[in-house]
Design a protein around this motif. Structure first.
Motif, PDB file in Angstrom:
ATOM      1  N   PHE A 287       0.870  -1.164   0.000  1.00 31.36           N
ATOM      2  CA  PHE A 287       0.000   0.000   0.000  1.00 31.36           C
ATOM      3  C   PHE A 287       0.915   1.223   0.000  1.00 31.36           C
ATOM      4  O   PHE A 287       1.823   1.325   0.823  1.00 31.36           O
ATOM      5  N   LYS A 288       0.665   2.171  -0.899  1.00 32.44           N
ATOM      6  CA  LYS A 288       1.615   3.268  -1.115  1.00 32.44           C
ATOM      7  C   LYS A 288       0.916   4.618  -1.080  1.00 32.44           C
ATOM      8  O   LYS A 288      -0.258   4.733  -1.449  1.00 32.44           O
ATOM      9  N   ALA A 289       1.657   5.644  -0.641  1.00 32.93           N
ATOM     10  CA  ALA A 289       1.175   7.020  -0.685  1.00 32.93           C
ATOM     11  C   ALA A 289       2.014   7.791  -1.690  1.00 32.93           C
ATOM     12  O   ALA A 289       3.213   7.969  -1.495  1.00 32.93           O
ATOM     13  N   ARG A 290       1.395   8.234  -2.775  1.00 32.58           N
ATOM     14  CA  ARG A 290       2.070   9.017  -3.800  1.00 32.58           C
ATOM     15  C   ARG A 290       1.543  10.461  -3.771  1.00 32.58           C
ATOM     16  O   ARG A 290       0.602  10.774  -3.038  1.00 32.58           O
ATOM     17  N   ARG A 291       2.144  11.327  -4.568  1.00 35.30           N
ATOM     18  CA  ARG A 291       1.681  12.715  -4.637  1.00 35.30           C
ATOM     19  C   ARG A 291       0.261  12.788  -5.200  1.00 35.30           C
ATOM     20  O   ARG A 291      -0.084  12.076  -6.143  1.00 35.30           O
ATOM     21  N   SER A 292      -0.525  13.690  -4.636  1.00 31.56           N
ATOM     22  CA  SER A 292      -1.814  14.051  -5.219  1.00 31.56           C
ATOM     23  C   SER A 292      -1.691  15.456  -5.798  1.00 31.56           C
ATOM     24  O   SER A 292      -0.962  16.295  -5.252  1.00 31.56           O
ATOM     25  N   PHE A 293      -2.409  15.724  -6.897  1.00 30.03           N
ATOM     26  CA  PHE A 293      -2.254  17.007  -7.594  1.00 30.03           C
ATOM     27  C   PHE A 293      -3.590  17.739  -7.724  1.00 30.03           C
ATOM     28  O   PHE A 293      -4.669  17.134  -7.666  1.00 30.03           O
ATOM     29  N   ARG A 294      -3.495  19.043  -7.915  1.00 29.70           N
ATOM     30  CA  ARG A 294      -4.687  19.877  -8.056  1.00 29.70           C
ATOM     31  C   ARG A 294      -5.413  19.563  -9.353  1.00 29.70           C
ATOM     32  O   ARG A 294      -6.644  19.511  -9.418  1.00 29.70           O
TER      33      ARG A 294
END
Length: 326
Positions: A287-294
């Motif tokens: 399970f991974k957390a990557r960047r979220s973008f506008r």
């Protein structure tokens, strides 16, 4: 499957706990081959602040790697330490050489590790890899801002270089509470790395299909808690890995908008199967957390020019690691 230092930690942990459990005498030479395989699921990108992105497809690619390893231990004696103690016996310096091959890259590696105690390891090493394209998969590439895409670099002219140093704390409760059912294993590792891609003027680059990379100093933290037991299922636990750049400026002009000092987080439930005296297998869920973008987007190639707003959690892959010791 891209972090060599953490692989060394796991290999050292498995050898130490297995040898302890079997009360076996360690051989100075250990030659092995490890094969990694990962199946990636698809999770569509969602714009906005921190959130969870659900699985939207059962297949988004596969990854494979084979690594040949040779490890040699030299016993050392440390004055003032009680060598008859479970915690301080078998002190050694270990030299490791590896050669890694994937369908789109190759990479030799070397490391030296110092074990001043059963619960402590200090390591340093380096690696140099190059890659090529295969069936539309890029092994090594640089980001072209004008075309918003990654362009392949020339094999054997462009090289991925990485040097690192780390310290690892490993503890097994059976050292204080003897018994084959008393092994609660804990690992904490902190690693400092310097990575660079040669043969390109691109600030952002891709190595072994991992995009969004940049030259510079980075950190990698790894934590594991697991229960070791006799039998085919020999280890079950959960790990956490946190890594990123110390300095956002490593990403140049896009440092602020892209979130150059973003910390990636991976959480992995895992089990180890002891198939035989010479064969073992890890099974992991990532399970991974990557960047979220506008902005809304559909391709990772767009991300260097988007605006970072938060963290996107998602289920990344199912991974297997098989190791055979000769």
């Amino acid at each position: 499957m891209k972090r060599y230092g953490i692989s060394v930690v796991l290999s050292a942990l498995l050898f130490t706990t297995a040898a302890s459990a079997q009360n076996a005498e360690k051989s100075p030479l250990d030659v092995s081959v490890t094969t990694d395989f990962a199946w990636y699921t698809a999770s569509a990108y969602c714009s906005g602040d921190t959130h969870y992105a659900p699985v939207t497809g059962i297949y988004d690619g596969i990854q494979a790697r084979t690594t040949l390893s040779a490890l040699y231990r030299i016993p050392v004696s440390i004055p003032l330490l009680p060598e008859d103690s479970m915690l301080f016996k078998d002190n050694n310096i270990t030299f490791t050489g590896q050669f890694e091959v994937t369908p789109v890259s190759l990479m030799p590696k070397a490391a030296v590790s110092f074990f001043p105690a059963a619960f402590l390891v200090f390591s340093a090493g380096g690696m140099a890899g190059t890659g090529w394209d295969l069936a539309g998969i890029q092994g090594i590439s640089g980001y072209d801002v004008s075309e918003r895409t990654y362009k392949s670099l020339t094999p054997f002219r462009s090289w991925y270089l990485c040097g690192y140093a780390n310290g690892t704390f490993m503890f097994d409760t059976a050292a204080l509470w003897p018994g084959e059912w008393h092994h609660i294993v804990m690992v904490a590792n902190y690693e400092i790395e310097y990575r660079i891609m040669t043969g390109t003027s691109s600030t952002v680059w891709d190595w072994q299909t991992t995009k969004g990379c940049a030259d510079g100093w980075q950190y990698d933290q790894y934590y594991l808690i697991a229960y070791q037991m006799p039998g085919i299922i020999s280890l079950a636990g959960i790990s956490a890995e946190l890594y990123g750049h110390y300095n956002a400026a490593d990403y140049g002009d896009i440092a602020d908008s892209y979130g150059g000092d973003f910390m990636t987080v991976e959480i992995c439930p895992l089990v180890q199967l002891r198939l035989s005296e010479r064969d073992s297998m890890f099974a992991m869920l990532n399970f991974k957390a990557r960047r979220s973008f506008r902005e809304n987007h559909s391709s990772e190639d767009e991300e260097p020019l988007l605006t970072y707003t938060g963290r996107e959690w998602y289920f990344q892959r199912i991974a297997l690691r098989w190791k055979h010791t000769f």
